[in-house]
Design an enzyme around this catalytic site. Structure first.
Site, PDB file in Angstrom:
ATOM      1  N   TYR A  56       0.826  -1.199   0.000  1.00 50.08           N
ATOM      2  CA  TYR A  56       0.000   0.000   0.000  1.00 50.08           C
ATOM      3  C   TYR A  56       0.869   1.261   0.000  1.00 50.08           C
ATOM      4  O   TYR A  56       1.889   1.315   0.678  1.00 50.08           O
ATOM      5  CB  TYR A  56      -0.913   0.032   1.235  1.00 50.08           C
ATOM      6  CG  TYR A  56      -1.807   1.233   1.216  1.00 50.08           C
ATOM      7  CD1 TYR A  56      -2.950   1.233   0.439  1.00 50.08           C
ATOM      8  CD2 TYR A  56      -1.474   2.394   1.919  1.00 50.08           C
ATOM      9  CE1 TYR A  56      -3.754   2.353   0.373  1.00 50.08           C
ATOM     10  CE2 TYR A  56      -2.279   3.517   1.858  1.00 50.08           C
ATOM     11  CZ  TYR A  56      -3.418   3.482   1.079  1.00 50.08           C
ATOM     12  OH  TYR A  56      -4.205   4.607   1.009  1.00 50.08           O
ATOM     13  N   TRP A  92       1.263   5.642  -1.747  1.00 49.92           N
ATOM     14  CA  TRP A  92       0.971   6.633  -2.791  1.00 49.92           C
ATOM     15  C   TRP A  92       2.017   6.703  -3.874  1.00 49.92           C
ATOM     16  O   TRP A  92       1.779   7.282  -4.941  1.00 49.92           O
ATOM     17  CB  TRP A  92       0.774   8.001  -2.151  1.00 49.92           C
ATOM     18  CG  TRP A  92      -0.661   8.272  -1.879  1.00 49.92           C
ATOM     19  CD1 TRP A  92      -1.469   7.565  -1.045  1.00 49.92           C
ATOM     20  CD2 TRP A  92      -1.450   9.307  -2.465  1.00 49.92           C
ATOM     21  NE1 TRP A  92      -2.731   8.115  -1.060  1.00 49.92           N
ATOM     22  CE2 TRP A  92      -2.739   9.196  -1.917  1.00 49.92           C
ATOM     23  CE3 TRP A  92      -1.195  10.336  -3.364  1.00 49.92           C
ATOM     24  CZ2 TRP A  92      -3.773  10.070  -2.265  1.00 49.92           C
ATOM     25  CZ3 TRP A  92      -2.228  11.198  -3.698  1.00 49.92           C
ATOM     26  CH2 TRP A  92      -3.506  11.049  -3.152  1.00 49.92           C
TER      27      TRP A  92
HETATM   28  N1  LIG Z   1      -2.393   8.329  12.266  1.00 51.71           N
HETATM   29  C1  LIG Z   1      -2.735   8.414  10.972  1.00 51.71           C
HETATM   30  N2  LIG Z   1      -2.127   7.628  10.067  1.00 51.71           N
HETATM   31  C2  LIG Z   1      -2.475   7.716   8.765  1.00 51.71           C
HETATM   32  C3  LIG Z   1      -3.443   8.638   8.325  1.00 51.71           C
HETATM   33  C4  LIG Z   1      -4.075   9.458   9.300  1.00 51.71           C
HETATM   34  O1  LIG Z   1      -4.957  10.272   8.984  1.00 51.71           O
HETATM   35  N3  LIG Z   1      -3.673   9.337  10.602  1.00 51.71           N
HETATM   36  N4  LIG Z   1      -3.758   8.731   6.988  1.00 51.71           N
HETATM   37  C5  LIG Z   1      -3.589   7.522   6.206  1.00 51.71           C
HETATM   38  C6  LIG Z   1      -3.763   7.741   4.776  1.00 51.71           C
HETATM   39  S1  LIG Z   1      -5.233   8.456   4.287  1.00 51.71           S
HETATM   40  C7  LIG Z   1      -2.857   7.327   3.849  1.00 51.71           C
HETATM   41  S2  LIG Z   1      -3.274   7.423   2.186  1.00 51.71           S
HETATM   42  C8  LIG Z   1      -1.579   6.735   4.245  1.00 51.71           C
HETATM   43  C9  LIG Z   1      -0.418   7.157   3.317  1.00 51.71           C
HETATM   44  O2  LIG Z   1       0.650   6.293   3.464  1.00 51.71           O
HETATM   45  P1  LIG Z   1       1.722   6.081   2.297  1.00 51.71           P
HETATM   46  O3  LIG Z   1       1.086   6.218   0.964  1.00 51.71           O
HETATM   47  O4  LIG Z   1       2.434   4.808   2.578  1.00 51.71           O
HETATM   48  O5  LIG Z   1       2.683   7.319   2.556  1.00 51.71           O
HETATM   49  P2  LIG Z   1       3.761   7.988   1.591  1.00 51.71           P
HETATM   50  O6  LIG Z   1       4.637   8.798   2.485  1.00 51.71           O
HETATM   51  O7  LIG Z   1       3.076   8.692   0.476  1.00 51.71           O
HETATM   52  O8  LIG Z   1       4.586   6.746   1.063  1.00 51.71           O
HETATM   53  C10 LIG Z   1       4.997   6.610  -0.243  1.00 51.71           C
HETATM   54  C11 LIG Z   1       6.426   6.066  -0.248  1.00 51.71           C
HETATM   55  O9  LIG Z   1       6.769   5.750  -1.596  1.00 51.71           O
HETATM   56  C12 LIG Z   1       8.073   6.215  -1.864  1.00 51.71           C
HETATM   57  N5  LIG Z   1       8.154   6.442  -3.315  1.00 51.71           N
HETATM   58  C13 LIG Z   1       7.820   7.542  -4.021  1.00 51.71           C
HETATM   59  N6  LIG Z   1       8.015   7.339  -5.338  1.00 51.71           N
HETATM   60  C14 LIG Z   1       8.467   6.070  -5.464  1.00 51.71           C
HETATM   61  C15 LIG Z   1       8.838   5.282  -6.581  1.00 51.71           C
HETATM   62  O10 LIG Z   1       8.781   5.699  -7.720  1.00 51.71           O
HETATM   63  N7  LIG Z   1       9.228   4.010  -6.323  1.00 51.71           N
HETATM   64  C16 LIG Z   1       9.300   3.498  -5.062  1.00 51.71           C
HETATM   65  N8  LIG Z   1       9.688   2.229  -4.906  1.00 51.71           N
HETATM   66  N9  LIG Z   1       8.979   4.238  -3.985  1.00 51.71           N
HETATM   67  C17 LIG Z   1       8.562   5.501  -4.188  1.00 51.71           C
HETATM   68  C18 LIG Z   1       8.224   7.448  -1.035  1.00 51.71           C
HETATM   69  O11 LIG Z   1       9.588   7.728  -0.805  1.00 51.71           O
HETATM   70  C19 LIG Z   1       7.448   7.072   0.237  1.00 51.71           C
HETATM   71  O12 LIG Z   1       8.281   6.487   1.205  1.00 51.71           O
HETATM   72  O13 LIG Z   1      -1.269   7.102   5.593  1.00 51.71           O
HETATM   73  C20 LIG Z   1      -2.309   6.739   6.493  1.00 51.71           C
HETATM   74  N10 LIG Z   1      -1.866   6.893   7.858  1.00 51.71           N
HETATM   75  N1  LIG Z   2      -1.297  18.434   2.146  1.00 51.52           N
HETATM   76  C1  LIG Z   2      -1.755  17.176   2.120  1.00 51.52           C
HETATM   77  N2  LIG Z   2      -2.953  16.917   1.553  1.00 51.52           N
HETATM   78  C2  LIG Z   2      -3.441  15.655   1.545  1.00 51.52           C
HETATM   79  C3  LIG Z   2      -2.699  14.570   2.070  1.00 51.52           C
HETATM   80  C4  LIG Z   2      -1.435  14.871   2.671  1.00 51.52           C
HETATM   81  O1  LIG Z   2      -0.728  13.980   3.177  1.00 51.52           O
HETATM   82  N3  LIG Z   2      -1.001  16.173   2.672  1.00 51.52           N
HETATM   83  N4  LIG Z   2      -3.205  13.291   1.998  1.00 51.52           N
HETATM   84  C5  LIG Z   2      -4.264  13.038   1.027  1.00 51.52           C
HETATM   85  C6  LIG Z   2      -4.952  11.788   1.333  1.00 51.52           C
HETATM   86  S1  LIG Z   2      -4.177  10.327   0.927  1.00 51.52           S
HETATM   87  C7  LIG Z   2      -6.181  11.732   1.853  1.00 51.52           C
HETATM   88  S2  LIG Z   2      -6.938  10.231   2.099  1.00 51.52           S
HETATM   89  C8  LIG Z   2      -6.914  12.944   2.224  1.00 51.52           C
HETATM   90  C9  LIG Z   2      -7.409  12.781   3.650  1.00 51.52           C
HETATM   91  O2  LIG Z   2      -8.464  13.579   3.913  1.00 51.52           O
HETATM   92  P1  LIG Z   2      -8.958  13.659   5.416  1.00 51.52           P
HETATM   93  O3  LIG Z   2      -8.813  12.349   6.079  1.00 51.52           O
HETATM   94  O4  LIG Z   2     -10.299  14.238   5.425  1.00 51.52           O
HETATM   95  O5  LIG Z   2      -7.883  14.694   5.979  1.00 51.52           O
HETATM   96  P2  LIG Z   2      -7.352  15.008   7.452  1.00 51.52           P
HETATM   97  O6  LIG Z   2      -6.505  16.212   7.318  1.00 51.52           O
HETATM   98  O7  LIG Z   2      -6.744  13.824   8.061  1.00 51.52           O
HETATM   99  O8  LIG Z   2      -8.670  15.358   8.264  1.00 51.52           O
HETATM  100  C10 LIG Z   2      -9.430  16.493   7.941  1.00 51.52           C
HETATM  101  C11 LIG Z   2      -9.870  17.176   9.205  1.00 51.52           C
HETATM  102  O9  LIG Z   2     -10.834  16.409   9.881  1.00 51.52           O
HETATM  103  C12 LIG Z   2     -10.887  16.894  11.222  1.00 51.52           C
HETATM  104  N5  LIG Z   2     -11.351  15.818  12.099  1.00 51.52           N
HETATM  105  C13 LIG Z   2     -10.630  14.833  12.657  1.00 51.52           C
HETATM  106  N6  LIG Z   2     -11.430  14.023  13.379  1.00 51.52           N
HETATM  107  C14 LIG Z   2     -12.682  14.521  13.265  1.00 51.52           C
HETATM  108  C15 LIG Z   2     -13.959  14.120  13.765  1.00 51.52           C
HETATM  109  O10 LIG Z   2     -14.099  13.126  14.472  1.00 51.52           O
HETATM  110  N7  LIG Z   2     -15.015  14.882  13.406  1.00 51.52           N
HETATM  111  C16 LIG Z   2     -14.901  15.985  12.634  1.00 51.52           C
HETATM  112  N8  LIG Z   2     -16.012  16.639  12.332  1.00 51.52           N
HETATM  113  N9  LIG Z   2     -13.716  16.389  12.166  1.00 51.52           N
HETATM  114  C17 LIG Z   2     -12.630  15.655  12.465  1.00 51.52           C
HETATM  115  C18 LIG Z   2      -9.477  17.307  11.572  1.00 51.52           C
HETATM  116  O11 LIG Z   2      -9.504  18.567  12.233  1.00 51.52           O
HETATM  117  C19 LIG Z   2      -8.773  17.325  10.250  1.00 51.52           C
HETATM  118  O12 LIG Z   2      -8.007  18.484  10.025  1.00 51.52           O
HETATM  119  O13 LIG Z   2      -6.065  14.089   2.190  1.00 51.52           O
HETATM  120  C20 LIG Z   2      -5.287  14.163   1.003  1.00 51.52           C
HETATM  121  N10 LIG Z   2      -4.650  15.451   0.965  1.00 51.52           N
HETATM  122 MO   LIG Z   3      -5.291   8.565   1.981  1.00 48.50          MO
END
Ligand SMILES: Nc1nc2c(c(=O)[nH]1)N[C@H]1C(S)=C(S)[C@@H](COP(=O)(O)OP(=O)(O)OC[C@H]3O[C@@H](n4cnc5c(=O)[nH]c(N)nc54)[C@H](O)[C@@H]3O)O[C@H]1N2
Ligand SMILES: Nc1nc2c(c(=O)[nH]1)N[C@H]1C(S)=C(S)[C@@H](COP(=O)(O)OP(=O)(O)OC[C@H]3O[C@@H](n4cnc5c(=O)[nH]c(N)nc54)[C@H](O)[C@@H]3O)O[C@H]1N2
Ligand SMILES: [Mo]
Length: 776
Positions: free
Chosen positions: A115, A117
């Site tokens: 998993y 990005w």
């Molecule tokens: N506590 C908490 N944890 C969360 C979340 C949260 O809200 N709270 N959000 C979650 C969500 S929504 C998501 S989507 C995940 C994201 O989690 P990830 O998608 O695992 O996070 P990234 O840091 O985007 O990891 C991508 C990795 O790919 C590597 N990479 C980039 N380009 C390439 C390439 O071309 N080849 C290879 N082999 N590697 C490459 C980068 O260096 C990086 O280490 O995290 C989740 N974790």
């Molecule tokens: N800059 C930046 N943008 C991103 C990403 C990133 O890593 N960096 N990740 C991308 C990815 S993979 C995803 S999936 C999306 C994630 O999109 P989300 O999961 O929606 O993003 P978050 O910033 O984790 O959360 C949005 C807001 O929800 C509020 N929140 C938290 N818990 C609660 C709750 O219980 N109730 C309510 N009402 N609000 C709450 C928090 O204040 C938080 O700032 O964002 C994407 N966009």
């Molecule tokens: Mo995500």
């Protein structure tokens, strides 16, 4: 090769956070956003410093303990030395290990979920490359389903409202909101830090201007969230701070007021929905003795009862759009607010109206609320996976620690496969997973962990075989997403770092050793693959009688604007207009307020209609604060945490947490102090900003600071940098979806006094040359 490059003209490239061009000037890479972008994402400025950062991996590396003792369980992962290897030798070694595992245990012992990005190009998408390779070389792999983004909603929405994409991506369009919406109830907000990111690429960041335009026309944006910054200030018409994790109770109370006032749309509930009567009994307290009224919800949510009733009374007769951020369902019982929001929109009679209804996750990411391209953008074909076993993506530690153990998922009783080899390319579990100290134990339990990385992430440090790969700027690709009209010719802007190779070339080398090179490459070089993938778009253009430039013309022009389909409101509008002829993709063909299917699963943690279920993880004397661990503004997840923009946003090298003045004062904490956040699972440091933009009782620390254990030999080392996933809980949302619950947990916070430990997360680990003893 010297790092000093000759001056070059600007060349186009693309990323998840925007299209841009890069030019070398005076030995520096200068990144400029695409001129058509009205609101560029500063995250692109992480590139220049990241490109040649010390954290990059220069050579293939193998963990010393693995090399000396062979594959097997080993708790030295993460604290062992590495031995440098030549490419030929390391690929021989890895090919032999893949063959051993496959011969002894079969492909069902290989976890290839991988998993993450990765980077934005259509061809070099690392996870797709890995899946294709494992399918060709081993006949398959154990996969993961759903995402960390939407673990709960991807399972609940198909039961209750229809296909996930139809509810999130093909539903309400931003231009309809600008034209029609009167009120947006934005649960979790629509922070532009988030919507400036789009999977695959984005040429115009328009969410901010669309929100401003809607607000100027008179649309009221109501932010329901613990954090004021979850809507841009200019459109933050009304902030309703609520205790994290309690949105379902607030939605129920809004619903209760509507029924008490008899202002709900009974016609639509009859004609387009199933199960209203059972739900109404629950709502009004007839089935359980507890009316879900405003007074009841005030006690749970912290929102004043009069304010709840007043908010509900402003909605009937208006064009109302309900949005629910992904964050709400990345928590215990995350299915409930996702489901209840649909019921609320139905009670208001809004599903399917232009600019009204329920658009799950609108504004959480820029792939939603957009028009769709009329021609295809190809993806790398992944081949056929013959292994049936899978896990819900966030159950990885459970799987590795409990092979064979049963688990529930969406009505099925399944068993965790017995994994010997884990292969990761394009993701960072030490970023994305919860309870990282537990994840370390899980990774200690496998025979072999293989990682392709561009930099020394904690995941790479825990691997046995680390293969350095190119980053996007070092290769050619095609940039684009089905929700963006600009296709970008991603030109190479720099030579590969050290001995880094493209993921594709690494897999080609392995495939050659495993006797399946032709099947993997289909006889194409990467350049030929780009031409092949491009041809699908070109054919689509030609079929519509549009100009269809050949690949070389596209490449020289640097971009191509694709035609888009008109927005038609998708399947939900079609269903509204013709419920019998255009049923939804749910079991009944209707909006399910009660689901017979879900009820038949008999899950106490996900009953047959949306319900308030009190969470297990509640504040206590030892953990009196709720932690919101949300997405970082300064980077995408953990990517280029060491980049210029991300580093500049830190204080004293630490990630920045936010606290309310009342909570800070009670702990003798002042703005700018270093704080320690802790609970039973772990502890981390952060710098603190004290602000009344966060409600009392809540502390916020975004994800993405690289895991930086002070003493790696501890079971629960202090992360000196500020990775909140040392604190979060590794439990599923419910038996239904088993989604990630990383957004929320409970902690205590204290001022950190003493010498501030250095940041070491970006220092490469100790490496020795093959055949030499390690230096002391
Ligand atoms: N506590 C908490 N944890 C969360 C979340 C949260 O809200 N709270 N959000 C979650 C969500 S929504 C998501 S989507 C995940 C994201 O989690 P990830 O998608 O695992 O996070 P990234 O840091 O985007 O990891 C991508 C990795 O790919 C590597 N990479 C980039 N380009 C390439 C390439 O071309 N080849 C290879 N082999 N590697 C490459 C980068 O260096 C990086 O280490 O995290 C989740 N974790
Ligand atoms: N800059 C930046 N943008 C991103 C990403 C990133 O890593 N960096 N990740 C991308 C990815 S993979 C995803 S999936 C999306 C994630 O999109 P989300 O999961 O929606 O993003 P978050 O910033 O984790 O959360 C949005 C807001 O929800 C509020 N929140 C938290 N818990 C609660 C709750 O219980 N109730 C309510 N009402 N609000 C709450 C928090 O204040 C938080 O700032 O964002 C994407 N966009
Ligand atoms: Mo995500």
């Amino acid at each position: 090769m010297t790092d000093r490059m000759k001056d070059t003209p600007a060349k186009p490239h693309s990323s998840h956070w925007g299209a841009f061009s890069g030019a070398w000037k005076d030995g520096k890479l200068v990144i400029v956003p695409h001129p058509i972008d009205p609101d560029p994402n500063p995250i692109i400025q992480n590139f220049p410093e990241a490109l040649r950062h010390k954290a990059r991996i220069a050579k293939p590396m193998v963990r010393r303990g693995w090399l000396e003792n062979g594959p097997g369980k080993d708790d030295r992962r993460g604290r062992d030395e590495f031995v440098e290897m030549e490419w030929d030798a390391v690929l021989d070694l890895l090919a032999a290990e893949l063959k051993r595992v496959n011969d002894e245990h079969g492909a069902k012992a290989v976890f290839g979920g991988s998993y993450g990005w990765s980077s934005a190009g259509r061809f070099h998408h690392a996870q797709s490359q890995l899946h294709r390779f494992l399918n060709v070389a081993l006949g398959g792999y154990v996969r993961s389903v759903n995402s960390y983004s939407a673990g709960a909603s991807m399972v609940i929405l198909p039961h209750v409202l229809g296909n996930y994409d139809d509810v999130s991506r093909k539903n309400v369009a931003w231009d309809e909101i600008v034209a029609h919406t009167d009120v947006i109830l934005a649960f979790g907000g629509m922070a532009t830090k988030n919507s400036r990111v789009a999977s695959g690429g984005i040429s115009r960041h328009t969410e901010h201007q669309d929100m401003v335009a809607a607000s100027r026309r008179g649309c009221r944006l109501v932010l329901i969230s613990p954090l004021k910054s979850d809507l841009p200030d200019e459109v933050n018409n009304e902030w309703v701070p609520l205790k994290p994790g309690t949105d379902t109770a607030l939605m129920l109370a809004l619903a209760h007021t509507l029924v008490s006032d008899n202002s709900h749309d009974r016609g639509l509930l009859d004609s387009h929905c199933t199960g209203w009567p059972v739900f109404e009994d629950y709502l009004m307290g007839r089935s359980d003795g507890q009316p879900k009224d405003a007074a009841w919800a005030a006690g749970i949510t912290g929102v004043n009862a009069d304010d709840i009733r007043a908010l509900a009374r402003r909605l009937p007769g208006k064009r109302v759009l309900v949005t629910v951020a992904h964050s709400l369902q990345r928590a215990e019982h995350g299915e409930q607010p996702v489901w209840m929001a649909s019921v609320l929109a139905a009670m208001l009679g809004q599903h399917g109206l232009p600019g009204g209804g329920y658009n799950y996750a609108l504004g959480a990411i820029a792939n939603y609320g957009r028009r769709h391209n009329a021609v295809p953008i190809a993806a790398l074909p992944q081949g056929k996976n013959n292994v049936g076993d899978f896990i819900p993506v966030a159950r990885i530690s459970d799987m590795l620690l409990n092979p064979g153990a049963p688990f529930d998922y969406n009505g099925q009783r399944l068993a965790y496969p017995d994994i010997k080899l884990v292969y990761w390319a394009g993701g960072n579990p030490f970023h994305h997973h919860q309870d990282l100290n537990r994840l370390r134990r899980a990774f200690a339990a496998v025979d072999t962990l293989v990682v392709h990385e561009i930099a020394w992430t904690a995941t790479a440090r825990h691997a046995d075989i680390v293969l350095p790969c190119t980053m996007t700027l070092e290769r050619e690709d095609i940039g684009g997403a089905p929700t963006d009209p600009l296709m970008v010719a991603m030109h190479r802007l720099a030579e590969p770092f050290g001995e880094a190779r493209d993921d594709y070339d690494i897999f080609t080398g392995l495939a050659g050793r495993l006797g399946c090179k032709d099947a993997f490459t289909e006889g194409r070089t990467s350049g030929q693959w780009l031409r092949h993938l491009y041809s699908f778009t070109r054919d689509g253009l030609a079929a519509r009688g549009l100009e269809a430039p050949d690949f070389d013309t596209f490449w020289v022009r640097g971009e191509l604007t694709l035609p888009q389909l008109p927005h038609d409101g998708g399947s939900i509008r079609a269903f509204r207009n013709d419920p019998a002829g255009k049923p939804l993709a749910t079991a009944s063909g209707k909006i399910e307020i009660f689901s017979d299917k879900i009820a038949s699963f008999n899950y106490a943690d996900c009953p047959g209609h949306p319900s308030w279920i009190a969470p297990v993880d509640v504040i206590s004397e030892t953990t009196p604060l709720q932690l919101v661990a949300n997405q970082p503004a300064s980077r995408l997840h953990s990517q280029f945490d060491f980049g210029g923009h991300s580093s500049a946003e830190k204080r004293r090298g630490r990630e920045v947490a936010r606290m309310n003045p009342a909570d800070a004062r009670a702990r003798d904490i002042a703005d700018g102090d270093i704080i320690k956040l802790f609970n039973d699972r772990g502890a981390c440091l952060a710098a603190v900003v004290v602000t009344d933009g966060i409600m009392p009782g809540v502390v916020q620390l975004p994800t993405g600071a690289w895991y930086d254990p002070e003493d790696i030999n501890d079971d629960k080392p202090l992360c000196v940098h500020g990775n909140p996933n040392v604190l979060t809980r590794d439990v599923g949302t419910s038996s239904l979806a088993q989604g990630c619950t990383g957004q929320l947990t409970t902690v205590q916070v204290e001022k950190f006094i003493g010498n501030l430990p250095p940041i070491q997360a970006y220092d490469p680990p100790v490496a020795v040359k093959a055949g030499l003893e390690a230096a002391e």
